[in-house]
Design a protein around this motif. Structure first.
Motif, PDB file in Angstrom:
ATOM      1  N   GLY A 102      15.019  24.958  82.806  1.00 41.44           N
ATOM      2  CA  GLY A 102      14.218  26.301  82.954  1.00 41.44           C
ATOM      3  C   GLY A 102      14.954  27.430  83.059  1.00 41.44           C
ATOM      4  O   GLY A 102      16.130  27.372  83.521  1.00 41.44           O
ATOM      5  N   GLY A 103      14.155  28.498  83.005  1.00 42.64           N
ATOM      6  CA  GLY A 103      14.730  29.890  83.456  1.00 42.64           C
ATOM      7  C   GLY A 103      15.202  30.104  84.601  1.00 42.64           C
ATOM      8  O   GLY A 103      16.467  30.934  84.674  1.00 42.64           O
ATOM      9  N   GLY A 104      14.883  29.669  85.682  1.00 40.37           N
ATOM     10  CA  GLY A 104      15.224  30.080  87.098  1.00 40.37           C
ATOM     11  C   GLY A 104      16.349  29.263  87.228  1.00 40.37           C
ATOM     12  O   GLY A 104      17.581  29.810  87.836  1.00 40.37           O
ATOM     13  N   ASN A 109      19.546  31.041  85.475  1.00 34.17           N
ATOM     14  CA  ASN A 109      19.879  32.283  86.534  1.00 34.17           C
ATOM     15  C   ASN A 109      20.582  31.747  87.833  1.00 34.17           C
ATOM     16  O   ASN A 109      21.556  32.490  88.030  1.00 34.17           O
ATOM     17  CB  ASN A 109      18.691  33.221  86.889  1.00 34.17           C
ATOM     18  CG  ASN A 109      18.181  34.038  85.874  1.00 34.17           C
ATOM     19  OD1 ASN A 109      18.872  34.344  85.046  1.00 34.17           O
ATOM     20  ND2 ASN A 109      17.005  34.445  85.824  1.00 34.17           N
ATOM     21  N   TYR A 151      11.400  39.728  88.415  1.00 34.20           N
ATOM     22  CA  TYR A 151      11.528  38.236  88.800  1.00 34.20           C
ATOM     23  C   TYR A 151      12.536  37.341  88.111  1.00 34.20           C
ATOM     24  O   TYR A 151      12.674  37.733  86.880  1.00 34.20           O
ATOM     25  CB  TYR A 151      10.029  37.690  88.352  1.00 34.20           C
ATOM     26  CG  TYR A 151       9.848  36.321  88.408  1.00 34.20           C
ATOM     27  CD1 TYR A 151       9.315  35.872  89.811  1.00 34.20           C
ATOM     28  CD2 TYR A 151       9.977  35.401  87.424  1.00 34.20           C
ATOM     29  CE1 TYR A 151       8.878  34.563  89.864  1.00 34.20           C
ATOM     30  CE2 TYR A 151       9.527  34.050  87.751  1.00 34.20           C
ATOM     31  CZ  TYR A 151       8.975  33.748  89.048  1.00 34.20           C
ATOM     32  OH  TYR A 151       8.758  32.374  89.154  1.00 34.20           O
ATOM     33  N   HIS A 152      13.234  36.629  88.730  1.00 33.45           N
ATOM     34  CA  HIS A 152      14.071  35.712  88.197  1.00 33.45           C
ATOM     35  C   HIS A 152      13.928  34.383  88.354  1.00 33.45           C
ATOM     36  O   HIS A 152      14.988  33.584  88.159  1.00 33.45           O
ATOM     37  CB  HIS A 152      15.658  36.458  88.493  1.00 33.45           C
ATOM     38  CG  HIS A 152      16.041  37.540  87.961  1.00 33.45           C
ATOM     39  ND1 HIS A 152      16.324  37.802  86.820  1.00 33.45           N
ATOM     40  CD2 HIS A 152      16.106  38.954  88.968  1.00 33.45           C
ATOM     41  CE1 HIS A 152      16.567  39.184  86.653  1.00 33.45           C
ATOM     42  NE2 HIS A 152      16.477  39.927  87.776  1.00 33.45           N
ATOM     43  N   GLY A 153      13.024  33.895  89.047  1.00 27.96           N
ATOM     44  CA  GLY A 153      12.718  32.708  89.292  1.00 27.96           C
ATOM     45  C   GLY A 153      12.672  32.249  90.671  1.00 27.96           C
ATOM     46  O   GLY A 153      12.437  33.158  91.711  1.00 27.96           O
ATOM     47  N   GLU A 171      16.789  42.317  83.308  1.00 26.97           N
ATOM     48  CA  GLU A 171      16.134  42.118  81.822  1.00 26.97           C
ATOM     49  C   GLU A 171      16.111  43.282  80.998  1.00 26.97           C
ATOM     50  O   GLU A 171      15.944  44.323  81.317  1.00 26.97           O
ATOM     51  CB  GLU A 171      14.672  41.816  82.317  1.00 26.97           C
ATOM     52  CG  GLU A 171      14.344  40.521  83.015  1.00 26.97           C
ATOM     53  CD  GLU A 171      12.699  40.449  83.194  1.00 26.97           C
ATOM     54  OE1 GLU A 171      12.034  40.360  82.709  1.00 26.97           O
ATOM     55  OE2 GLU A 171      12.710  41.168  84.575  1.00 26.97           O
ATOM     56  N   ASP A 207      19.107  38.914  81.594  1.00 25.56           N
ATOM     57  CA  ASP A 207      18.136  37.622  81.762  1.00 25.56           C
ATOM     58  C   ASP A 207      17.064  37.967  80.790  1.00 25.56           C
ATOM     59  O   ASP A 207      16.416  38.909  80.628  1.00 25.56           O
ATOM     60  CB  ASP A 207      17.264  38.030  83.176  1.00 25.56           C
ATOM     61  CG  ASP A 207      16.069  36.823  83.341  1.00 25.56           C
ATOM     62  OD1 ASP A 207      15.656  36.274  82.441  1.00 25.56           O
ATOM     63  OD2 ASP A 207      15.793  36.410  84.433  1.00 25.56           O
ATOM     64  N   VAL A 259      15.096  35.651  79.451  1.00 22.04           N
ATOM     65  CA  VAL A 259      13.941  34.190  79.674  1.00 22.04           C
ATOM     66  C   VAL A 259      12.662  34.841  78.701  1.00 22.04           C
ATOM     67  O   VAL A 259      12.118  34.005  78.239  1.00 22.04           O
ATOM     68  CB  VAL A 259      13.728  33.966  81.105  1.00 22.04           C
ATOM     69  CG1 VAL A 259      12.690  33.129  81.077  1.00 22.04           C
ATOM     70  CG2 VAL A 259      14.913  33.408  81.545  1.00 22.04           C
ATOM     71  N   ILE A 260      12.288  36.092  78.941  1.00 22.78           N
ATOM     72  CA  ILE A 260      11.226  36.436  78.098  1.00 22.78           C
ATOM     73  C   ILE A 260      11.588  37.089  77.011  1.00 22.78           C
ATOM     74  O   ILE A 260      11.136  37.037  75.759  1.00 22.78           O
ATOM     75  CB  ILE A 260      10.426  37.399  79.003  1.00 22.78           C
ATOM     76  CG1 ILE A 260       9.475  36.351  80.083  1.00 22.78           C
ATOM     77  CG2 ILE A 260       9.254  38.164  78.172  1.00 22.78           C
ATOM     78  CD1 ILE A 260       8.754  37.436  81.088  1.00 22.78           C
ATOM     79  N   LYS A 314      11.976  29.496  77.810  1.00 19.03           N
ATOM     80  CA  LYS A 314      10.729  29.724  77.234  1.00 19.03           C
ATOM     81  C   LYS A 314      10.610  29.655  75.807  1.00 19.03           C
ATOM     82  O   LYS A 314      10.381  28.479  75.265  1.00 19.03           O
ATOM     83  CB  LYS A 314      10.226  31.127  77.757  1.00 19.03           C
ATOM     84  CG  LYS A 314       9.904  31.058  79.084  1.00 19.03           C
ATOM     85  CD  LYS A 314       9.285  32.470  79.420  1.00 19.03           C
ATOM     86  CE  LYS A 314       9.157  32.752  80.800  1.00 19.03           C
ATOM     87  NZ  LYS A 314       7.883  32.010  81.750  1.00 19.03           N
TER      88      LYS A 314
HETATM   89  N1  PLP Z   1      13.334  35.104  84.660  1.00 19.71           N
HETATM   90  C1  PLP Z   1      12.437  35.705  83.923  1.00 19.71           C
HETATM   91  C2  PLP Z   1      12.387  36.991  83.409  1.00 19.71           C
HETATM   92  C3  PLP Z   1      11.159  35.123  84.026  1.00 19.71           C
HETATM   93  O1  PLP Z   1      10.129  35.652  83.460  1.00 19.71           O
HETATM   94  C4  PLP Z   1      11.110  33.860  84.482  1.00 19.71           C
HETATM   95  C5  PLP Z   1       9.759  33.116  84.349  1.00 19.71           C
HETATM   96  O2  PLP Z   1       8.827  33.567  84.220  1.00 19.71           O
HETATM   97  C6  PLP Z   1      12.056  33.038  84.963  1.00 19.71           C
HETATM   98  C7  PLP Z   1      13.288  33.969  84.928  1.00 19.71           C
HETATM   99  C8  PLP Z   1      12.093  31.663  85.515  1.00 19.71           C
HETATM  100  O3  PLP Z   1      11.833  30.986  84.555  1.00 19.71           O
HETATM  101  P1  PLP Z   1      11.378  29.511  84.771  1.00 19.71           P
HETATM  102  O4  PLP Z   1      10.100  29.367  85.306  1.00 19.71           O
HETATM  103  O5  PLP Z   1      11.531  28.749  83.575  1.00 19.71           O
HETATM  104  O6  PLP Z   1      12.235  28.917  85.998  1.00 19.71           O
END
Ligand code: PLP
Length: 457
Positions: free
Chosen positions: A117-119, A122, A151-153, A225, A258, A260-261, A287
């Motif tokens: 996952g994204g968190g 990071n 937000y980074h997780g 981001e 970042d 992720v989005i 994502k």
């Molecule tokens: N970084 C950003 C910019 C996000 O929007 C998100 C989740 O929405 C994350 C990290 C965390 O990703 P995850 O929920 O897959 O751990």
């Protein structure tokens, strides 16, 4: 077979949902929305009601729902090699996906470390930055700068990077050594700066200031981001990215984008770092890499960072059981094929100004303060007074953003995000397959819902 009523009761009795206030479900007539199926840019709930998926579920389903070929790619891969970890071994879909991602990424990036996952991506980037500096003779470099409200997780590390105090409060103390710099909220800065470029320069200079406050010998990385989601689609002028890169070079601080989005077409290119033409030392992505059909994410790193890991007895003692799962990688490859065949990145670039123009019409409503964003990623900031840009009070936000809006949008058949993390925004990030007809549909729904908004505070 469970009846809908039994399923509803079982959901109430057994599930613990994410980021969810549960008490309303137990109130009289309270129901957990149960989603049953999805197709294209719509999904349906248990009562048969159809919704427009205005945020691609969670910024994930970029190619839209119900793509048989993605399900088939997963099944085919599972029949051949169901699972194998990336611990001292590789597999074909993982190899092919790494190669493919690197062909899309900025040229200095040369390795892919998969996560789930994204968190985690990071988390991985921060740990890599720390070990990298320990191996290259700067062992004190470990601190990280991130932007306010970002937000980074949610894991302890990723949450420590997150700039939303209310989200962290219950879990303090978190990992030490993270520091906040301003984000690029131009809407709120307009009164203090002549031009967005001037503001961008100022905001970037705060990164340098914080590095100096903390001592460059202790700062490892800056995470941001390209378009910040939390707070509502904060874009930045080109000068911001250029200046940040220059500052990071000057103090040997790693720049982590970042994405992720922002990755995979959301901003009209494979990566938004390409849209805004800057070179990160690492990109984190997740994502839409699989359009959400299976969990997959990754940290893409530069030659420079990988180099010390390529020698002698060094390893990076870090990993996840399911990272780079073969089925997820196979789905990602098929997903990227869809992007190529349907020209989705170019489609976003072409349609983005039309989407923006459609949403700009909402400014005729007194509750709409700002419309901002890029690609297929826009936020509408709501205010109590348009001319004065007055923010809602906490009490008003509770009524409007927690109470009226989410329900009114869902009743009108639109799934979008009403976010009250600080600035009151509605976020839109539809599947990349939609076009002008759907932009009108979204605008019409929002117009109806928002016209009545100020009566609900
Ligand atoms: N970084 C950003 C910019 C996000 O929007 C998100 C989740 O929405 C994350 C990290 C965390 O990703 P995850 O929920 O897959 O751990």
């Amino acid at each position: 077979e469970a009846t809908p009523k039994m399923l509803q009761q079982a959901a109430k009795d057994n599930m613990f949902l994410h980021f969810t206030r549960h008490s309303p479900f137990y109130a009289k007539n309270g129901e957990i929305p149960i989603i049953t199926h999805a197709q294209g840019h719509h999904f349906w709930d248990q009562n048969g009601k159809r919704y427009f998926d205005g945020i691609s579920s969670l910024f994930s389903v970029n190619v839209g729902h119900g793509r048989d070929r993605l399900a088939e790619a997963a099944a085919k891969q599972m029949k051949e090699l169901d699972y194998f970890p990336l611990w001292s071994h590789a597999h074909k879909p993982g190899i092919e996906l790494s190669e493919r991602l690197l062909s899309y990424a900025p040229k200095n990036l040369s390795r892919v470390f998969f996560t789930t996952g994204g968190g985690e991506a990071n988390e991985t980037a921060w740990k890599l930055a720390k070990q990298y500096f320990k191996m290259t003779g700067k062992p004190m470099k470990h601190k990280v700068l991130t932007r306010s409200v970002a937000y980074h997780g949610t894991s302890h590390g990723a949450l420590s990077l997150t700039g939303i105090p209310s989200m962290k409060k219950a879990f303090e103390p978190l990992v030490p050594s993270t520091f906040r710099v301003p984000n690029t909220n131009w809407y709120r800065a307009q009164d203090q700066f002549e031009t967005e470029e001037e503001f961008g320069q100022w905001a970037a200079d705060r990164v340098e200031e914080m590095i100096l406050f903390e001592d460059p010998d202790t700062v490892a990385a800056f995470f941001m981001e390209p378009v910040q989601n939390s707070g509502g689609c904060f874009t930045a002028p080109k000068v911001y990215f250029d200046r940040v890169r220059e500052i990071c070079d000057k103090y040997d601080v790693l720049l982590v984008a970042d994405e992720v989005i922002c990755g995979f077409g959301r901003i009209g290119n494979w990566f938004a770092s390409i849209t805004y033409d800057f070179q990160p030392d690492m990109i984190t992505c997740a994502k839409a890499i699989t359009s959400g059909y299976l969990p997959l994410a990754g940290t893409i790193v530069s030659d420079k960072i990988y180099e010390p890991f390529s020698k002698g007895t060094t390893t990076f003692p870090h990993g996840y059981t399911f990272a780079g799962h073969p089925a997820a990688c196979a789905v990602a490859l098929e997903n990227l094929d869809i992007f190529e065949e349907e020209g989705l990145n170019a489609r976003v670039r072409e349609n983005s100004p039309i989407f923006r123009a459609e949403l700009e019409n909402l400014k005729s409503l007194p509750i709409v303060g700002d419309v901002r964003g890029d690609g297929y990623f826009f936020a509408i900031e709501l205010v109590a007074d348009q001319a004065k840009k007055t923010k809602f009070t906490a009490e008003q936000r509770e009524k409007l953003l927690r109470g009226y809006l989410p329900e009114a949008m869902l009743n009108a058949g639109l799934y979008a995000r009403a976010d009250d993390r600080q600035d009151s925004v509605i976020t839109l990030a539809p599947p990349l397959t939609v076009g002008p007809a759907e932009f009108v549909e979204i605008r019409q729904i929002l117009e109806n819902v928002l016209a009545d908004g100020l009566n609900h505070i």
